[in-house]
Design a protein around this motif. Structure first.
Motif, PDB file in Angstrom:
ATOM      1  N   LEU A  59      12.374   3.715 -12.762  1.00  0.00           N
ATOM      2  CA  LEU A  59      13.501   4.533 -12.333  1.00  0.00           C
ATOM      3  C   LEU A  59      13.011   5.957 -12.126  1.00  0.00           C
ATOM      4  O   LEU A  59      12.412   6.551 -13.019  1.00  0.00           O
ATOM      5  N   GLY A  60      13.268   6.497 -10.911  1.00  0.00           N
ATOM      6  CA  GLY A  60      12.882   7.872 -10.644  1.00  0.00           C
ATOM      7  C   GLY A  60      12.404   8.069  -9.230  1.00  0.00           C
ATOM      8  O   GLY A  60      12.589   7.214  -8.351  1.00  0.00           O
ATOM      9  N   VAL A  61      11.757   9.189  -9.004  1.00  0.00           N
ATOM     10  CA  VAL A  61      11.254   9.570  -7.681  1.00  0.00           C
ATOM     11  C   VAL A  61       9.879   8.955  -7.468  1.00  0.00           C
ATOM     12  O   VAL A  61       8.982   9.120  -8.297  1.00  0.00           O
ATOM     13  N   GLY A  62       9.704   8.236  -6.347  1.00  0.00           N
ATOM     14  CA  GLY A  62       8.414   7.614  -6.061  1.00  0.00           C
ATOM     15  C   GLY A  62       8.502   6.677  -4.885  1.00  0.00           C
ATOM     16  O   GLY A  62       9.533   6.584  -4.211  1.00  0.00           O
ATOM     17  N   ASP A  63       7.419   5.966  -4.601  1.00  0.00           N
ATOM     18  CA  ASP A  63       7.373   5.014  -3.502  1.00  0.00           C
ATOM     19  C   ASP A  63       8.293   3.834  -3.761  1.00  0.00           C
ATOM     20  O   ASP A  63       8.523   3.439  -4.910  1.00  0.00           O
ATOM     21  N   GLY A  64       8.782   3.230  -2.650  1.00  0.00           N
ATOM     22  CA  GLY A  64       9.587   2.034  -2.743  1.00  0.00           C
ATOM     23  C   GLY A  64       8.727   0.786  -2.729  1.00  0.00           C
ATOM     24  O   GLY A  64       7.495   0.838  -2.643  1.00  0.00           O
ATOM     25  N   ALA A  65       9.393  -0.380  -2.797  1.00  0.00           N
ATOM     26  CA  ALA A  65       8.692  -1.654  -2.902  1.00  0.00           C
ATOM     27  C   ALA A  65       7.765  -1.904  -1.724  1.00  0.00           C
ATOM     28  O   ALA A  65       6.657  -2.422  -1.893  1.00  0.00           O
ATOM     29  N   ALA A  66       8.181  -1.533  -0.508  1.00  0.00           N
ATOM     30  CA  ALA A  66       7.377  -1.829   0.680  1.00  0.00           C
ATOM     31  C   ALA A  66       6.016  -1.154   0.624  1.00  0.00           C
ATOM     32  O   ALA A  66       4.984  -1.780   0.882  1.00  0.00           O
ATOM     33  N   ARG A  67       5.987   0.115   0.298  1.00  0.00           N
ATOM     34  CA  ARG A  67       4.708   0.829   0.265  1.00  0.00           C
ATOM     35  C   ARG A  67       3.901   0.477  -0.980  1.00  0.00           C
ATOM     36  O   ARG A  67       2.666   0.437  -0.938  1.00  0.00           O
ATOM     37  N   LEU A  68       4.555   0.212  -2.086  1.00  0.00           N
ATOM     38  CA  LEU A  68       3.836  -0.141  -3.306  1.00  0.00           C
ATOM     39  C   LEU A  68       3.043  -1.437  -3.143  1.00  0.00           C
ATOM     40  O   LEU A  68       1.942  -1.568  -3.667  1.00  0.00           O
ATOM     41  N   GLU A  69       3.598  -2.404  -2.413  1.00  0.00           N
ATOM     42  CA  GLU A  69       2.947  -3.707  -2.282  1.00  0.00           C
ATOM     43  C   GLU A  69       2.061  -3.815  -1.048  1.00  0.00           C
ATOM     44  O   GLU A  69       1.415  -4.840  -0.846  1.00  0.00           O
ATOM     45  N   ALA A  70       2.007  -2.802  -0.198  1.00  0.00           N
ATOM     46  CA  ALA A  70       1.210  -2.873   1.026  1.00  0.00           C
ATOM     47  C   ALA A  70      -0.270  -3.094   0.700  1.00  0.00           C
ATOM     48  O   ALA A  70      -0.859  -2.341  -0.081  1.00  0.00           O
ATOM     49  N   ALA A  71      -0.865  -4.137   1.268  1.00  0.00           N
ATOM     50  CA  ALA A  71      -2.294  -4.396   1.059  1.00  0.00           C
ATOM     51  C   ALA A  71      -3.110  -3.229   1.611  1.00  0.00           C
ATOM     52  O   ALA A  71      -2.826  -2.729   2.702  1.00  0.00           O
ATOM     53  N   GLU A  72      -4.128  -2.813   0.872  1.00  0.00           N
ATOM     54  CA  GLU A  72      -4.943  -1.658   1.256  1.00  0.00           C
ATOM     55  C   GLU A  72      -5.925  -2.047   2.352  1.00  0.00           C
ATOM     56  O   GLU A  72      -6.811  -2.879   2.142  1.00  0.00           O
ATOM     57  N   LEU A  73      -5.783  -1.448   3.545  1.00  0.00           N
ATOM     58  CA  LEU A  73      -6.698  -1.740   4.641  1.00  0.00           C
ATOM     59  C   LEU A  73      -8.040  -1.055   4.395  1.00  0.00           C
ATOM     60  O   LEU A  73      -8.100   0.038   3.823  1.00  0.00           O
ATOM     61  N   PRO A  74      -9.150  -1.665   4.818  1.00  0.00           N
ATOM     62  CA  PRO A  74     -10.466  -1.048   4.611  1.00  0.00           C
ATOM     63  C   PRO A  74     -10.627   0.218   5.434  1.00  0.00           C
ATOM     64  O   PRO A  74     -10.037   0.365   6.515  1.00  0.00           O
ATOM     65  N   GLY A  75     -11.413   1.145   4.921  1.00  0.00           N
ATOM     66  CA  GLY A  75     -11.676   2.393   5.620  1.00  0.00           C
ATOM     67  C   GLY A  75     -12.667   3.230   4.848  1.00  0.00           C
ATOM     68  O   GLY A  75     -12.871   3.028   3.650  1.00  0.00           O
ATOM     69  N   ALA A  76     -13.279   4.196   5.525  1.00  0.00           N
ATOM     70  CA  ALA A  76     -14.300   5.032   4.902  1.00  0.00           C
ATOM     71  C   ALA A  76     -13.777   6.397   4.484  1.00  0.00           C
ATOM     72  O   ALA A  76     -14.500   7.162   3.848  1.00  0.00           O
ATOM     73  N   PHE A  77     -12.516   6.709   4.830  1.00  0.00           N
ATOM     74  CA  PHE A  77     -11.980   8.043   4.546  1.00  0.00           C
ATOM     75  C   PHE A  77     -10.584   7.941   3.951  1.00  0.00           C
ATOM     76  O   PHE A  77      -9.883   6.948   4.146  1.00  0.00           O
ATOM     77  N   ARG A  78     -10.190   8.996   3.254  1.00  0.00           N
ATOM     78  CA  ARG A  78      -8.840   9.046   2.690  1.00  0.00           C
ATOM     79  C   ARG A  78      -7.865   9.768   3.608  1.00  0.00           C
ATOM     80  O   ARG A  78      -6.738   9.316   3.798  1.00  0.00           O
ATOM     81  N   LEU A  79      -8.276  10.878   4.220  1.00  0.00           N
ATOM     82  CA  LEU A  79      -7.365  11.660   5.050  1.00  0.00           C
ATOM     83  C   LEU A  79      -7.313  11.148   6.481  1.00  0.00           C
ATOM     84  O   LEU A  79      -6.235  10.966   7.046  1.00  0.00           O
ATOM     85  N   MET A  80      -8.470  10.940   7.095  1.00  0.00           N
ATOM     86  CA  MET A  80      -8.541  10.589   8.514  1.00  0.00           C
ATOM     87  C   MET A  80      -8.560   9.075   8.661  1.00  0.00           C
ATOM     88  O   MET A  80      -9.562   8.419   8.387  1.00  0.00           O
ATOM     89  N   ARG A  81      -7.459   8.503   9.095  1.00  0.00           N
ATOM     90  CA  ARG A  81      -7.327   7.073   9.274  1.00  0.00           C
ATOM     91  C   ARG A  81      -6.632   6.791  10.600  1.00  0.00           C
ATOM     92  O   ARG A  81      -5.755   7.546  11.036  1.00  0.00           O
ATOM     93  N   ALA A  82      -7.001   5.679  11.242  1.00  0.00           N
ATOM     94  CA  ALA A  82      -6.288   5.269  12.443  1.00  0.00           C
ATOM     95  C   ALA A  82      -4.899   4.762  12.094  1.00  0.00           C
ATOM     96  O   ALA A  82      -3.972   4.842  12.901  1.00  0.00           O
ATOM     97  N   ASP A  83      -4.736   4.227  10.889  1.00  0.00           N
ATOM     98  CA  ASP A  83      -3.458   3.699  10.417  1.00  0.00           C
ATOM     99  C   ASP A  83      -3.073   4.450   9.149  1.00  0.00           C
ATOM    100  O   ASP A  83      -3.721   4.347   8.117  1.00  0.00           O
ATOM    101  N   GLY A  84      -2.013   5.239   9.244  1.00  0.00           N
ATOM    102  CA  GLY A  84      -1.523   5.956   8.070  1.00  0.00           C
ATOM    103  C   GLY A  84      -2.341   7.165   7.702  1.00  0.00           C
ATOM    104  O   GLY A  84      -2.612   7.398   6.519  1.00  0.00           O
ATOM    105  N   ALA A  85      -2.731   7.974   8.691  1.00  0.00           N
ATOM    106  CA  ALA A  85      -3.525   9.171   8.413  1.00  0.00           C
ATOM    107  C   ALA A  85      -2.736  10.153   7.557  1.00  0.00           C
ATOM    108  O   ALA A  85      -1.567  10.425   7.811  1.00  0.00           O
TER     109      ALA A  85
END
Length: 394
Positions: free
Chosen positions: A153-179
């Motif tokens: 209970l509180g301020v934070g991500d919802g179920a959709a983003r919490l369960e989203a499978a982590e796509l592979p990538g080499a960077f945290r800030l610069m991404r083609a998906d979800g930059a």
């Protein structure tokens, strides 16, 4: 970027790449190590602290890169206690500071877009803040864990983003998906939707059984204005319900790890400033992600479709990523494409890069990105940039 800044960063990059290797980078990108090896305690609570700090610089054409450098610092604090019956309870707090141009790939001005921003994409004809430093508390929640799962209970991500499978990538800030930061100003894809934003909500998550976990959340009043982006004049989504199912399991027979997620969100549209407007519609979002990893090679796909909360809206995004980990190096190729109506916006991007984990939790990498965009009633735009990203994991 000023020549002095570019020369300084390139010198740091060369020195870092010549340094001795440290430890596995993939784990650092997907989850930071604890700040303290032995968690301190406060009464019955054990305290864990994690932090990420990243800086992004870009070289090349395009207006957005003139706002560089971008930066993002996120701290996660968790206090947890356990009683004699095995009930675990506690609180989480996550303050965050970011220097960005307010676009975050989406949530930006587009010719031909409606005056009313999309509830998911934030695309509109409106004006957005220039590069600036913003901060806030992204997570402030209480939780209880039992044998069946967790209630939050509180301020934070919802179920959709919490369960989203982590796509592979080499960077945290610069991404083609979800930059988290977009020096091109043209990124159009985010397949891990957060229709409810980080508003106050109730979330329940089951324990993971045979690789599966289910989550559900309810948000009475979504807040689409946060540290990442804030579209001026955007509407609000009310009574947002999110359902998500994820799978994450490594097969003993082959050693391959499979991860997948499917999520759906729905709510009611409520305009923030003009209750009489008929531009909005009740938002509906569906997203799917799939990831496979084996022997240091990871491949992932992401897809999302939504009406963007607009009466004539449609937002669809598709992405693919491939990564290869060898020693302390992580190489990644990403591609993404998105479409949005009623603006007639069509954009795509490809990104290639490599990053390396150094001693002390430092990360440094270099990549190249090309992005293009065309909108109805406007000339197409494109940019190719060399970017440098460095960070620390505490």
């Amino acid at each position: 970027m000023q020549p002095a800044h570019g020369a300084l960063l390139i010198g740091v990059l060369v020195a870092a790449l010549a340094a001795p290797p440290a430890f596995s980078e993939q784990s650092a990108l997907q989850g930071s190590s604890d700040l303290l090896a032995d968690a301190p305690s406060l009464g019955p609570f054990s305290i864990q602290i994690q932090a990420d700090a990243d800086v992004l610089l870009a070289l090349g054409d395009g207006e957005a890169r003139e706002d560089a450098p971008y930066a993002d610092i996120s701290v996660r604090i968790e206090a947890e206690a356990i009683n004699q019956d095995g009930l675990r309870y506690g609180a989480r707090l996550s303050p965050r500071i970011q220097r960005d141009n307010g676009r975050r790939g989406l949530a930006r001005a587009v010719a031909g877009a409606p005056t009313q921003p999309g509830l998911l994409s934030g695309l509109s004809r409106g004006e957005f803040d220039p590069a600036s430093v913003r901060g806030g508390v992204e997570t402030a929640e209480l939780f209880i864990k039992t044998g069946w799962g967790e209630a939050v209970l509180g301020v934070g991500d919802g179920a959709a983003r919490l369960e989203a499978a982590e796509l592979p990538g080499a960077f945290r800030l610069m991404r083609a998906d979800g930059a988290l930061a977009d020096s091109t100003g043209l990124m159009l894809v985010d397949t891990a939707h957060g229709l409810s934003g980080r508003a106050a909500k109730l979330t329940v998550r089951s324990r993971r059984l045979i690789g599966f976990r289910a989550s559900a959340s309810f948000t009475p009043q979504a807040d689409l204005c946060g540290v990442d982006a804030c579209a001026a004049g955007s509407g609000l989504a009310e009574r947002v319900a999110e359902l998500a199912l994820s799978f994450d399991r490594r097969l003993r027979s082959t050693g391959a790890r499979w991860a997948a997620s499917v999520a759906m969100s729905a709510g009611e549209a409520s305009p923030r400033f003009d209750p009489a407007t008929d531009a909005l519609d009740d938002p509906v979002v569906l997203s799917v992600r799939l990831v496979r990893e084996r022997n240091g090679v990871s491949a992932g796909l992401g897809w999302l479709r939504s009406n963007d909360g607009l009466a004539e809206g449609r937002y669809e995004a598709l992405s693919a990523a491939l990564a290869y980990e060898r020693g302390d190096w992580l190489y990644a190729f990403e591609a993404a494409r998105g479409e949005a109506e009623p603006s007639g916006l069509d954009g795509w991007s490809i990104q290639l890069g490599a990053s390396r984990l150094l001693a002390g939790g430092a990360l440094i990498g270099i990549g190249v990105v090309h992005a293009e965009e065309a909108a109805r009633g406007a000339s197409s735009r494109s940019t190719t940039q060399l970017f440098l990203e460095t960070g620390l994991r505490f």
